[in-house]
Design an enzyme around this catalytic site. Structure first.
Site, short mmCIF file in Angstrom:
data_model
loop_
_atom_site.label_atom_id
_atom_site.label_comp_id
_atom_site.label_asym_id
_atom_site.label_seq_id
_atom_site.Cartn_x
_atom_site.Cartn_y
_atom_site.Cartn_z
N HIS A 172 0.83 -1.21 0.00
CA HIS A 172 0.00 0.00 0.00
C HIS A 172 0.87 1.26 0.00
CE1 HIS A 172 -3.30 -2.74 0.93
NE2 HIS A 172 -2.53 -3.22 1.90
N SER A 298 18.41 15.13 -19.28
CA SER A 298 17.43 16.20 -19.28
C SER A 298 18.00 17.37 -20.06
CB SER A 298 17.09 16.63 -17.84
OG SER A 298 16.38 17.85 -17.83
#
Length: 459
Positions: A172, A298
């Site tokens: 979770h 990038s």
């Protein structure tokens, strides 16, 4: 050859180098070759019937089979010319299967008078359903499965190499009982192995149809009523390596192809799960990436080494699955005995497989670049001591403490705790000193159960 920069599809442009292995199975030329294969073998099968006056000797058989065995670009272009422009005294057919029939007729060996027997009693779908299946089966067995096996072998190697490297698990999205890198890679290797087995089985259960215009072999029976055409059809299809489907309309129902597409999608879903987990491990810095020399991560942030291979694989797998779902749903339907809408749809099978192939190679590239960052993983474990709470309450239950769960929950739930907080709890417990020592020996990094040994479950 067209410039890849001018290609409409990235499969033939940007990714042309990665999709090239599928060209012998997914190109227009490949489909034409497969149709010639079916037409030639059918002509030879007719010659083997006692009822027909057709006789083909060994040299002529070899020459006929060379039409598809020695297939090249000039052959494909000739078929296309016959279809679209006409050739010599032939008018343009505007029909691709008829063009194949004429191609075989133009290339009959010297001395063989067999033009009237080519495509005898057949409908185009008799040829097409078998041709497509030759390509699908071989593409799966020769291209997709070996790539999947390569990914699985990589995962198996990583599972064994990193079997003892502990990491914090997350259920979770929250810290949970630790595991090991090796065991997590082994889970994916095992899942992929099962997916491969399902795909291999689906490819082996592909069916073929030879039944004429509406599946009744009516033209064959009209010409030679005493021939057992059902047996002929069964033998012809099985000789091509397929299971025989006797109950059809003009169309082979394609439930077999749908099963193949679903099986491919199942394998893709395993890799999608892997790609996303690998991405998250990179994000958490549990996995480090090797930077390629000269590569830009990038356009504005020079420091970045992005998990681009896993991201690319995820995108291509998602596109492939969308196409495969559409194909599986669409090809199994046809109005009454036949409509032609599936014809153009089936031409996209190769594109779906190509997106798979790009994805498999990208996942492989991504796995080749990552290495577990053991120190980061260990630091995260040591800063999350609450994960030993499960072990603590289980040991205390063993010792008869009925409030063990609640005791540990009060200490840890929603709180930041240290290993010292646990030790203070242990010092206050009314337990034997052996048990107290057992509890104090617990560490997050050591709390991995048989995680490393589970790797041995891999075959």
């Amino acid at each position: 050859m067209p410039d890849p920069l001018d290609a409409v599809s990235p499969l033939d442009g940007r990714y042309a180098g990665r999709t090239r292995p599928l060209a012998p199975y997914a190109s227009e030329s490949a489909l034409l070759r497969a149709r010639v294969h079916v037409e030639v073998e059918y002509l030879l099968a007719l010659a083997d019937l006692d009822a027909t006056p057709l006789s083909i000797d060994d040299d002529q058989r070899a020459a006929l089979r060379s039409l598809y065995e020695d297939w090249d670009g000039e052959d494909a272009q000739l078929v296309k010319t016959i279809e679209t422009e006409g050739y010599e005294d032939l008018s343009a057919t505007n029909h691709d299967v008829k063009a194949v029939e004429y191609f075989v007729r133009l290339n009959l060996p010297d001395g063989l008078d067999a033009a009237q027997w080519i495509h005898f009693g057949l409908t185009s779908e008799d040829v097409n359903n078998l041709a497509h299946r030759l390509l699908v089966r071989d593409a799966v067995e020769d291209v997709l499965l070996p790539e999947l096996e390569s990914v699985r072998e990589t995962l198996t190697g990583m599972a064994r190499e990193y079997r003892d490297v502990p990491i914090l698990a997350h259920t979770h999205g929250q810290p949970a009982t630790p595991t090991t890198f090796g065991k997590e890679f082994a889970v994916y290797a095992a899942r992929l192995g099962r997916a491969e087995a399902r795909l291999r089985a689906a490819a082996e259960e592909i069916t073929g149809k030879l039944g004429g215009a509406s599946g009744t072999l009516a033209a064959h029976v009209a010409a030679y009523p005493d021939v057992d055409w059902r047996a002929f059809s069964r033998e012809f299809v099985t000789d091509l390596g397929f299971e025989h489907e006797p109950l059809t309309t003009q169309v082979n129902p394609c439930d077999d192809l749908a099963a193949v597409f679903d099986a491919v999608r199942g394998a893709n879903n395993v890799l999608l799960d892997l790609d996303r987990d690998a991405w998250l491990y990179v994000s958490k810095r549990y996995l480090g990436q090797e930077a390629a020399a000269g590569e830009t991560g990038s356009s504005t942030m020079p420091h970045k080494v992005n998990p681009i291979d896993f991201e690319n694989s995820e995108g291509n797998l998602s596109k492939a699955n969308s196409d495969l779902t559409f194909l599986a749903d669409y090809v199994t339907t046809s109005r009454l005995q036949r409509d032609l809408s599936d014809s153009t749809v089936k031409r996209n099978i190769g594109a779906a497989f190509a997106h798979c192939l790009v994805a498999y190679s990208k996942t492989q590239s991504g796995l080749a670049k990552v290495v577990p960052n053991a120190q980061v993983a260990r630091d995260d474990l040591e800063s999350t001591p609450e994960v030993i709470g499960e072990a603590v309450q289980t040991i205390l239950r063993r010792e008869g403490d009925t409030a063990a769960y609640e005791r540990v929950k009060e200490l840890t739930r929603g709180k930041r705790v240290t290993i010292e907080d646990f030790h203070d709890l242990f010092d206050d417990l009314d337990v034997d000193e052996e048990v107290r020592a057992e509890l104090k020996a617990l560490t997050p990094a050591g709390y991995v159960g048989v995680g490393s040994e589970l790797v041995d479950e891999l075959e």
